[in-house]
Design a protein around this motif. Structure first.
Motif, PDB file in Angstrom:
ATOM      1  N   ILE A   1     -10.588   3.338  -0.979  1.00 13.49           N
ATOM      2  CA  ILE A   1      -9.601   2.302  -0.639  1.00 13.49           C
ATOM      3  C   ILE A   1      -9.416   1.351  -1.817  1.00 13.49           C
ATOM      4  O   ILE A   1     -10.381   0.893  -2.414  1.00 13.49           O
ATOM      5  CB  ILE A   1     -10.044   1.531   0.616  1.00 13.49           C
ATOM      6  CG1 ILE A   1     -10.110   2.500   1.806  1.00 13.49           C
ATOM      7  CG2 ILE A   1      -9.101   0.374   0.903  1.00 13.49           C
ATOM      8  CD1 ILE A   1     -10.691   1.899   3.059  1.00 13.49           C
ATOM      9  N   THR A   2      -8.150   1.087  -2.144  1.00 11.88           N
ATOM     10  CA  THR A   2      -7.835   0.269  -3.314  1.00 11.88           C
ATOM     11  C   THR A   2      -7.033  -0.964  -2.914  1.00 11.88           C
ATOM     12  O   THR A   2      -6.394  -0.986  -1.867  1.00 11.88           O
ATOM     13  CB  THR A   2      -6.984   1.067  -4.316  1.00 11.88           C
ATOM     14  OG1 THR A   2      -5.827   1.563  -3.624  1.00 11.88           O
ATOM     15  CG2 THR A   2      -7.764   2.234  -4.892  1.00 11.88           C
ATOM     16  N   MET A   3      -7.087  -1.980  -3.772  1.00 12.86           N
ATOM     17  CA  MET A   3      -6.194  -3.123  -3.649  1.00 12.86           C
ATOM     18  C   MET A   3      -5.410  -3.231  -4.945  1.00 12.86           C
ATOM     19  O   MET A   3      -5.946  -2.948  -6.031  1.00 12.86           O
ATOM     20  CB  MET A   3      -6.991  -4.407  -3.406  1.00 12.86           C
ATOM     21  CG  MET A   3      -7.823  -4.348  -2.140  1.00 12.86           C
ATOM     22  SD  MET A   3      -8.635  -5.919  -1.769  1.00 12.86           S
ATOM     23  CE  MET A   3      -7.229  -6.896  -1.200  1.00 12.86           C
ATOM     24  N   GLY A   4      -4.156  -3.649  -4.854  1.00 11.71           N
ATOM     25  CA  GLY A   4      -3.316  -3.755  -6.040  1.00 11.71           C
ATOM     26  C   GLY A   4      -2.601  -5.091  -6.095  1.00 11.71           C
ATOM     27  O   GLY A   4      -2.112  -5.566  -5.072  1.00 11.71           O
ATOM     28  N   ALA A   5      -2.558  -5.676  -7.295  1.00 14.20           N
ATOM     29  CA  ALA A   5      -1.917  -6.985  -7.456  1.00 14.20           C
ATOM     30  C   ALA A   5      -0.412  -6.870  -7.643  1.00 14.20           C
ATOM     31  O   ALA A   5       0.294  -7.880  -7.683  1.00 14.20           O
ATOM     32  CB  ALA A   5      -2.533  -7.731  -8.633  1.00 14.20           C
TER      33      ALA A   5
ATOM     34  N   LEU B   1      -9.208  -8.637  -7.210  1.00 17.42           N
ATOM     35  CA  LEU B   1      -8.908  -8.658  -5.771  1.00 17.42           C
ATOM     36  C   LEU B   1     -10.038  -8.034  -4.968  1.00 17.42           C
ATOM     37  O   LEU B   1     -10.429  -8.539  -3.912  1.00 17.42           O
ATOM     38  CB  LEU B   1      -7.600  -7.898  -5.492  1.00 17.42           C
ATOM     39  CG  LEU B   1      -6.321  -8.622  -5.881  1.00 17.42           C
ATOM     40  CD1 LEU B   1      -5.122  -7.678  -5.780  1.00 17.42           C
ATOM     41  CD2 LEU B   1      -6.101  -9.841  -4.983  1.00 17.42           C
ATOM     42  N   LYS B   2     -10.548  -6.925  -5.467  1.00 14.12           N
ATOM     43  CA  LYS B   2     -11.615  -6.232  -4.751  1.00 14.12           C
ATOM     44  C   LYS B   2     -12.863  -7.091  -4.658  1.00 14.12           C
ATOM     45  O   LYS B   2     -13.430  -7.278  -3.583  1.00 14.12           O
ATOM     46  CB  LYS B   2     -11.922  -4.894  -5.453  1.00 14.12           C
ATOM     47  CG  LYS B   2     -13.043  -4.119  -4.820  1.00 14.12           C
ATOM     48  CD  LYS B   2     -13.168  -2.710  -5.426  1.00 14.12           C
ATOM     49  CE  LYS B   2     -12.433  -1.691  -4.593  1.00 14.12           C
ATOM     50  NZ  LYS B   2     -12.609  -0.309  -5.040  1.00 14.12           N
TER      51      LYS B   2
END
Lengths: 278, 278
Positions: free
Chosen positions: A105-109, A129-130
């Protein structure tokens, strides 16, 4: 002052603190503390029952060619400074403790990372962010304290908290400067003596640029001339954007920000100010 | 039973509840409740002081050609069923309340979305991650209850909570079935009478397939034959994967899952079981 090095230990401390009804202020750091960090602690102490400082050099926010390995670390000195400043709990996990497995699972700005430092540090703010999300969940602070010096990080964390309904408040703390105006930074130790003497020009350029922008002029060319002629650094960017949305063509609240690469240190600085309505 | 329709109202209720030290169980739903949802409420009631049910048809998890507009909604009926089941608080926000602006920040399910329903529903699980993260922050539950029927969603939410250190527990609740084996679903109302008579074959195929897989056989061809010959539906996928990692070549805990498209309803179902060690 207590120190937690594992997720389990911080979980226990947070559960106990929550049960007792005390409020928590979080100061996230990568350690190698300077007065900038201590001003965050001061702000946190004024507004919370207990202050947690996290010290974690987050591998997820360093690129493959960046300075993760040689980022300065000194836990003994940090804990002495933190204790003196009144920190109640240091959370200093290992990378294995924070990232026991690679998450699918990833987060993106997203577009917030297309400007300023994001352009030259692909993936950096996704990593921020992570780790910030994980720290917020682990520490469950009522308020978290970020310095204005890392303005893009601050803007992105503000968006994160707002758009994902984190139950906490983000507090922006002014940049702490040396007497000559240089913004305090853990990376300043990498400046040579000559570079250190030149470095205050960055803040001078920002001040002149902000004045020019308020008069409706494009501040960038004059700032670039000043920095190129009076320092040995190489300009990475000078940008004028709206704040905190980081869009071009600002009106109202604006940020004028720069990054300059010296031999062993890349310095960033910024001014957030209000543009006169045209 | 109370109803909160705004972020502000649920914030107030949660703050008050937390201060009183009572535990919260969350049952996230898209409404149009059936016995499957009520079994989640039952599990939540058994383990928590108070139960929150969210009812929100999340636009972020529907593709442009999916059934967001015509997804069945009946708030009056839902609130009666929820109250009878012992729900303490319904959180039923509008889309504007949940998404006041398009966030530049994204979440991605990565490789977990490359199998099962993720393959034919691009972006679906990214939208699930976003809404679940928001709901967890808004409701701050001690435990959250998800049905096994949406097994890929369950696996992804379990990864989310583990990898991002959410301070809560995910509880898996068994699929509730009609007497003839058909998994309960809000979308079952779209089946024609003939399709409804055929639909139990899906679960029969899963049971036979799981038995075959335990014997070391590939279960897919025989399952496909059964469904093609005895229903009018079109197979979207039949997959045998490891659970909860959703990798191919399972050993130990496995999931056998299928999706079949009928005229107006796409049905999914699965069995999670242990493969004999070879």
């Amino acid at each position: 002052m207590q120190v937690a090095k594992t997720v389990k230990d911080i979980n226990n401390w947070v559960r106990h603190t929550k049960e007792s009804g005390r409020s928590i202020g979080l100061v996230p750091t990568m350690g190698f503390l300077h007065e900038g960090h201590l001003s965050l602690v001061e702000a946190a102490k004024a507004e919370n029952d207990l202050v947690v400082m996290s010290i974690f050099v987050n591998p997820a926010q360093f690129g493959p060619n960046e300075d993760f390995e040689r980022y300065p670390r000194d836990f003994e000195r940090d804990s002495q400074l933190a204790e003196k400043a009144g920190v109640d709990m240091i959370f200093a996990p290992s990378a294995e403790e924070m990232y026991p497995r690679e998450s699918p699972i990833t987060m993106g700005a997203g577009t917030l990372a297309n400007v300023l430092c994001g352009k030259s540090r692909p993936g950096h703010f996704d990593g921020v962010l992570k780790v910030v999300t994980k720290l917020f969940h682990l520490v469950q602070p009522d308020s978290a304290y970020f310095g204005q010096k890392d303005a893009q990080q601050l803007a992105i964390v503000e968006s994160l908290v707002q758009d994902f309904n984190f139950p906490l408040r983000i507090c922006r703390v002014d940049t702490v400067r040396e007497q000559d105006g240089l913004a305090k930074s853990s990376r300043n130790v990498y400046l040579s003596e000559t570079e250190r003497a030149e470095a205050p020009k960055l803040y001078q350029a920002l001040q002149q640029g902000a004045a020019a922008a308020r008069e409706g002029k494009d501040p960038v060319p004059e700032m670039a001339r000043l920095i190129q002629s009076e320092t040995s650094g190489t300009i990475d960017y000078i940008e004028l954007l709206s704040y905190p949305d980081l869009n071009e063509a600002p009106d109202g609240q604006a940020i004028l920000a720069l990054a300059v690469q010296f031999q062993k240190a890349r310095l960033i600085d910024n001014i957030i100010f209000t543009l006169k309505e045209n």
